[in-house]
Write an enzyme that holds these catalytic residues in place. Structure first.
Site, PDB file in Angstrom:
ATOM      1  NE  ARG A   1      13.316  25.053   7.913  1.00 51.43           N
ATOM      2  CZ  ARG A   1      13.078  23.810   8.287  1.00 51.43           C
ATOM      3  NH1 ARG A   1      12.759  22.875   7.403  1.00 51.43           N
ATOM      4  NH2 ARG A   1      13.195  23.448   9.552  1.00 51.43           N
TER       5      ARG A   1
ATOM      6  CB  SER B   1      -6.477  28.929  19.813  1.00 50.56           C
ATOM      7  OG  SER B   1      -6.972  27.851  20.573  1.00 50.56           O
TER       8      SER B   1
ATOM      9  NE  ARG C   1      -7.624  21.350  19.731  1.00 51.25           N
ATOM     10  CZ  ARG C   1      -6.718  22.191  20.196  1.00 51.25           C
ATOM     11  NH1 ARG C   1      -6.241  23.139  19.422  1.00 51.25           N
ATOM     12  NH2 ARG C   1      -6.288  22.088  21.432  1.00 51.25           N
TER      13      ARG C   1
ATOM     14  CB  SER D   1      24.832  42.539  18.172  1.00 53.46           C
ATOM     15  OG  SER D   1      26.020  43.263  17.977  1.00 53.46           O
TER      16      SER D   1
ATOM     17  CD  GLN E   1       8.902  21.362   7.454  1.00 53.25           C
ATOM     18  OE1 GLN E   1       9.002  22.252   6.618  1.00 53.25           O
ATOM     19  NE2 GLN E   1       8.876  20.089   7.120  1.00 53.25           N
ATOM     20  CD1 TRP E   2       8.689  30.369  10.804  1.00 58.35           C
ATOM     21  CD2 TRP E   2       7.504  30.042   8.932  1.00 58.35           C
ATOM     22  NE1 TRP E   2       8.726  31.528  10.076  1.00 58.35           N
ATOM     23  CE2 TRP E   2       8.002  31.355   8.924  1.00 58.35           C
ATOM     24  CE3 TRP E   2       6.719  29.619   7.864  1.00 58.35           C
ATOM     25  CZ2 TRP E   2       7.752  32.245   7.881  1.00 58.35           C
ATOM     26  CZ3 TRP E   2       6.483  30.506   6.840  1.00 58.35           C
ATOM     27  CH2 TRP E   2       6.995  31.802   6.846  1.00 58.35           C
TER      28      TRP E   2
HETATM   29  C1  LIG Z   1      16.366  20.411   5.960  1.00 56.01           C
HETATM   30  C2  LIG Z   1      16.039  20.384   7.425  1.00 56.01           C
HETATM   31  C3  LIG Z   1      15.680  19.184   8.029  1.00 56.01           C
HETATM   32  C4  LIG Z   1      15.382  19.150   9.394  1.00 56.01           C
HETATM   33  N1  LIG Z   1      15.023  17.969   9.972  1.00 56.01           N
HETATM   34  C5  LIG Z   1      14.705  17.930  11.295  1.00 56.01           C
HETATM   35  C6  LIG Z   1      14.317  16.716  11.941  1.00 56.01           C
HETATM   36  O1  LIG Z   1      14.253  15.662  11.311  1.00 56.01           O
HETATM   37  N2  LIG Z   1      13.990  16.750  13.248  1.00 56.01           N
HETATM   38  C7  LIG Z   1      14.061  17.911  13.993  1.00 56.01           C
HETATM   39  O2  LIG Z   1      13.788  17.892  15.189  1.00 56.01           O
HETATM   40  N3  LIG Z   1      14.434  19.063  13.412  1.00 56.01           N
HETATM   41  C8  LIG Z   1      14.754  19.108  12.098  1.00 56.01           C
HETATM   42  N4  LIG Z   1      15.113  20.296  11.523  1.00 56.01           N
HETATM   43  C9  LIG Z   1      15.082  21.525  12.347  1.00 56.01           C
HETATM   44  C10 LIG Z   1      16.499  21.896  12.848  1.00 56.01           C
HETATM   45  O3  LIG Z   1      17.029  20.903  13.692  1.00 56.01           O
HETATM   46  C11 LIG Z   1      16.420  23.235  13.616  1.00 56.01           C
HETATM   47  O4  LIG Z   1      15.647  23.062  14.806  1.00 56.01           O
HETATM   48  C12 LIG Z   1      15.761  24.330  12.804  1.00 56.01           C
HETATM   49  O5  LIG Z   1      16.340  24.334  11.527  1.00 56.01           O
HETATM   50  C13 LIG Z   1      15.952  25.687  13.500  1.00 56.01           C
HETATM   51  O6  LIG Z   1      17.291  26.074  13.414  1.00 56.01           O
HETATM   52  P1  LIG Z   1      18.073  26.631  14.676  1.00 56.01           P
HETATM   53  O7  LIG Z   1      17.983  25.683  15.813  1.00 56.01           O
HETATM   54  O8  LIG Z   1      19.426  27.028  14.183  1.00 56.01           O
HETATM   55  O9  LIG Z   1      17.187  27.958  14.957  1.00 56.01           O
HETATM   56  P2  LIG Z   1      17.011  28.795  16.290  1.00 56.01           P
HETATM   57  O10 LIG Z   1      16.447  27.965  17.377  1.00 56.01           O
HETATM   58  O11 LIG Z   1      16.230  30.005  15.913  1.00 56.01           O
HETATM   59  O12 LIG Z   1      18.481  29.170  16.692  1.00 56.01           O
HETATM   60  C14 LIG Z   1      19.222  30.111  15.945  1.00 56.01           C
HETATM   61  C15 LIG Z   1      20.686  30.005  16.318  1.00 56.01           C
HETATM   62  O13 LIG Z   1      20.862  30.463  17.647  1.00 56.01           O
HETATM   63  C16 LIG Z   1      21.863  29.675  18.294  1.00 56.01           C
HETATM   64  N5  LIG Z   1      21.258  28.992  19.441  1.00 56.01           N
HETATM   65  C17 LIG Z   1      19.960  28.664  19.609  1.00 56.01           C
HETATM   66  N6  LIG Z   1      19.759  28.083  20.795  1.00 56.01           N
HETATM   67  C18 LIG Z   1      20.969  28.021  21.382  1.00 56.01           C
HETATM   68  C19 LIG Z   1      21.422  27.521  22.615  1.00 56.01           C
HETATM   69  N7  LIG Z   1      20.603  26.944  23.494  1.00 56.01           N
HETATM   70  N8  LIG Z   1      22.743  27.613  22.902  1.00 56.01           N
HETATM   71  C20 LIG Z   1      23.596  28.177  22.046  1.00 56.01           C
HETATM   72  N9  LIG Z   1      23.245  28.693  20.854  1.00 56.01           N
HETATM   73  C21 LIG Z   1      21.944  28.608  20.525  1.00 56.01           C
HETATM   74  C22 LIG Z   1      22.383  28.692  17.262  1.00 56.01           C
HETATM   75  O14 LIG Z   1      23.502  29.253  16.628  1.00 56.01           O
HETATM   76  C23 LIG Z   1      21.256  28.584  16.281  1.00 56.01           C
HETATM   77  O15 LIG Z   1      21.657  28.216  14.989  1.00 56.01           O
HETATM   78  C24 LIG Z   1      15.437  20.351  10.169  1.00 56.01           C
HETATM   79  C25 LIG Z   1      15.815  21.543   9.544  1.00 56.01           C
HETATM   80  C26 LIG Z   1      16.103  21.581   8.192  1.00 56.01           C
HETATM   81  C27 LIG Z   1      16.473  22.902   7.568  1.00 56.01           C
END
Ligand SMILES: Cc1cc2nc3c(=O)[nH]c(=O)nc-3n(C[C@H](O)[C@H](O)[C@H](O)COP(=O)(O)OP(=O)(O)OC[C@H]3O[C@@H](n4cnc5c(N)ncnc54)[C@H](O)[C@@H]3O)c2cc1C
Length: 229
Positions: free
Chosen positions: A195, A97, A167, A58, A78-79
């Site tokens: 990333r 937009s 578009r 935190s 992806q971002w």
């Molecule tokens: C190499 C690579 C390949 C990928 N390939 C794919 C793909 O093929 N298809 C696809 O859909 N995505 C893909 N992703 C995206 C991946 O699944 C994640 O959505 C993305 O990396 C964002 O990470 P995150 O969900 O941890 O981030 P955030 O959504 O920002 O979450 C950050 C953290 O907060 C916590 N958190 C978030 N939401 C919750 C919740 N509801 N409950 C509890 N804890 C939570 C978790 O600890 C999480 O790690 C890929 C990512 C990478 C790096």
């Protein structure tokens, strides 16, 4: 340090604003004991290390950073998956937009040397660069394809079709979009930890490297502990 870093052929990451420093992390933690540091000491550096090591996250959410990013839609897509760093809570994402936009469309076009082969041992990602002679062909094809899309887009606009439908003719994956991303230090480091990795798409790795340079400059101690594995 310059507040803009150029990425790919036309993209960039621009630092818009920063709130806080390593000291914000320290003082967010020290408030528990009703203490405050005025300058970062060795004790404070140790505290940041401790917080990072023990997963006390935190305090890292009391520092904020705001970027403007200009990147192809495939990178933005992806971002945007960083929900915690993009969508709700106190972080934010706002994007240009094409429903209204008047700006000329711009596209990411890899040069002849920048095309990569499919990977040898994996279903996703990419491998070695392909031969430049082959790459030249694909750069040429992509240029033609974009030109064709733009001609149809402009024809549709001239015929009175609304921008939000015209578009559909623009080749979307490589089209540049611009957005503001305001995020906590913790969120940005989570993004970087994924990333900057070798399995992330090369184009987003390049953006992550630009973001990392800003983070290192403004949060030298915290970034060392939670951003760079
Ligand atoms: C190499 C690579 C390949 C990928 N390939 C794919 C793909 O093929 N298809 C696809 O859909 N995505 C893909 N992703 C995206 C991946 O699944 C994640 O959505 C993305 O990396 C964002 O990470 P995150 O969900 O941890 O981030 P955030 O959504 O920002 O979450 C950050 C953290 O907060 C916590 N958190 C978030 N939401 C919750 C919740 N509801 N409950 C509890 N804890 C939570 C978790 O600890 C999480 O790690 C890929 C990512 C990478 C790096």
């Amino acid at each position: 340090m310059e507040n803009i870093k150029h990425v790919l052929d036309k993209g960039y990451v621009r630092l818009v604003d920063v709130m806080g420093s390593d000291l914000s992390v320290v003082n967010a933690a020290r408030v528990s004991y009703d203490k405050e540091s005025k300058e970062l000491t060795d004790r404070d550096r140790k505290l940041i290390k401790f917080l990072a090591r023990e997963g006390h996250t935190s305090p890292f959410r009391h520092a904020f950073i705001q970027f403007e990013i200009y990147a192809p839609l495939m990178v933005a897509r992806q971002w945007w998956k960083y929900i915690v760093g993009s969508d709700h809570t106190m972080d934010a994402w706002n994007e240009s937009s094409r429903r209204y936009i008047t700006e000329d469309p711009a596209f990411y076009i890899p040069s002849a040397e920048q095309w990569r082969a499919a990977p040898m041992n994996s279903k996703q990602g990419s491998g070695e660069p392909i031969a430049t002679s082959k790459g030249e062909k694909f750069t040429y094809f992509l240029n033609n394809y974009i030109e064709q899309g733009e001609i149809l887009y402009n024809q549709a606009l001239e015929a009175g079709v609304c921008a939000e439908q015209a578009r559909l003719f623009l080749p979307a994956y490589g089209m540049y979009v611009r957005w503001y991303w305001s995020t906590s230090l913790q969120s940005v480091c989570h993004f970087l930890n994924q990333r900057l990795e070798h399995d992330a798409q090369k184009e987003i790795q390049e953006y992550a490297n630009a973001v990392l340079e800003f983070i290192k400059e403004h949060f030298p101690v915290s970034s060392e502990e939670i951003c760079v594995k």
